[in-house]
Write an enzyme that holds these catalytic residues in place. Structure first.
Site, PDB file in Angstrom:
ATOM      1  N   PRO A   2       1.624   4.785   7.350  1.00 57.28           N
ATOM      2  CA  PRO A   2       2.578   5.076   6.299  1.00 57.28           C
ATOM      3  C   PRO A   2       3.040   3.838   5.563  1.00 57.28           C
ATOM      4  O   PRO A   2       3.385   2.825   6.159  1.00 57.28           O
ATOM      5  CB  PRO A   2       3.754   5.655   7.081  1.00 57.28           C
ATOM      6  CG  PRO A   2       3.612   5.101   8.461  1.00 57.28           C
ATOM      7  CD  PRO A   2       2.312   4.413   8.574  1.00 57.28           C
ATOM      8  N   GLU A   3       3.064   3.962   4.260  1.00 58.79           N
ATOM      9  CA  GLU A   3       3.706   2.964   3.421  1.00 58.79           C
ATOM     10  C   GLU A   3       4.981   3.608   2.892  1.00 58.79           C
ATOM     11  O   GLU A   3       5.340   4.713   3.311  1.00 58.79           O
ATOM     12  CB  GLU A   3       2.756   2.535   2.298  1.00 58.79           C
ATOM     13  CG  GLU A   3       1.387   2.100   2.843  1.00 58.79           C
ATOM     14  CD  GLU A   3       0.423   1.616   1.779  1.00 58.79           C
ATOM     15  OE1 GLU A   3       0.882   1.090   0.756  1.00 58.79           O
ATOM     16  OE2 GLU A   3      -0.790   1.766   1.966  1.00 58.79           O
TER      17      GLU A   3
END
Length: 280
Positions: A2-3
């Site tokens: 995840p960013e």
DNA sequence: CGGCAAACCTGCGAGC
DNA sequence: TGCTCGCAGGTTTGCC
């Protein structure tokens, strides 16, 4: 995994099931993730009410009713799953189980265990070692060309690496770094300190545009990312360059046989995708 | 201080 | 089918 856009969507999913709720039960199923859980982790959480679910960069912050906070990071493969009523038997990678006073069961699942969970004492959140050195929040209006230029002026390394530095802008990861540089028309190999003026302004705008569009699309689902509701994001369908080596970049009308399409290179050990025609 | 490789882990798809 | 290899959304550490 995840960013910022994915973490933000996880936050939005957790918010309605956690805010205002008491953590009735917490179970740790292993002693550590990337970092060890703090002593008395379970004891300090059980019985606490969650006031607010916040985000700083890629960190989730669960603010509790005694002023302390649970800090969580999803690493590469972390995810929160939740179940109303009957939860399946926990698997090998379900490392933390939390149950609210409304009997919602939340699993923190993380096969690679690059994620972490820890606690911050009351009122020390801003000074916490994990958070203190984070740079500006890209979607809070703190980013502009001057900010970027000032923070990259001593960096002779490639701009791609500077975008991944969480101490400059918090929340950009490997996918969105490539997408942002495409949007700004900047080559990933350009020395960071060569970017200023109108170019830095374009970069700042691209950061905000790409990240906010990705948040609105529910993030990007490549393999395992899901929102806590089990929904996939759709921004991967809008990738202009990421994962598209040899293919045309988005909106490209160049002759593929001449350009060879999107290039893939390795920078600091990580893949970068770009269009040599449209990024200088 | 800046920059890069390696390390931390598991899973998956490609190729043989 | 089954094995090996390479690769994966992040961060830290240690070495030049």
């Amino acid at each position: 995994m995840p960013e910022l856009p994915e973490v933000e969507n996880v936050r939005l999913g957790l918010k309605p099931i956690l805010e205002g709720r008491v953590l009735a039960r917490v179970i740790l199923r292993r002693p550590s993730l990337r970092l060890p859980f703090p002593p008395d982790f379970v004891k300090r959480l059980e019985g606490r009410r969650v006031l607010k679910v916040d985000r700083r960069g890629k960190y989730l912050l669960f603010r509790l009713d005694d002023g302390s906070a649970l800090i969580a990071h999803l690493g590469m493969s972390g995810r929160f799953l939740f179940f109303n009523g009957e939860a399946p038997p926990p698997g090998a990678h379900d490392h933390v189980i939390m149950e609210t006073d409304r009997s919602v069961v939340i699993y923190y699942n993380d096969p690679r265990r690059f994620g972490l969970m820890t606690l911050a004492e009351a009122d020390e959140l801003d000074r916490h070692p994990l958070l203190a050195k984070l740079g500006a929040e890209p979607l809070d209006g703190e980013i502009n060309g001057d900010y970027l230029a000032a923070h990259i002026k001593k960096r002779g390394g490639p701009i791609k690496a500077a975008l991944l530095d969480q101490g400059i802008v918090a929340g950009i990861g490997n996918i969105y770094a490539s997408e942002i540089l495409f949007r700004a028309g900047i080559s990933p190999t350009r020395p960071a300190n060569s970017i200023d003026g109108a170019c830095a302004e374009r970069l700042a705008a691209a950061i905000k545009e790409v990240l906010s569009e990705a948040v609105a699309a529910g993030g990007s689902t490549l393999r395992d990312y899901r929102t806590p509701n089990g929904e996939s994001g759709s921004f991967q369908q809008s990738f202009a360059v990421y994962g598209r080596s040899g293919k045309p970049c988005s909106g490209c009308d160049c002759d593929l046989t001449r350009t060879g399409g999107v290039k893939r290179i390795t920078q600091s050990g990580r893949s970068t995708f770009y269009c040599a025609e449209r990024q200088r």
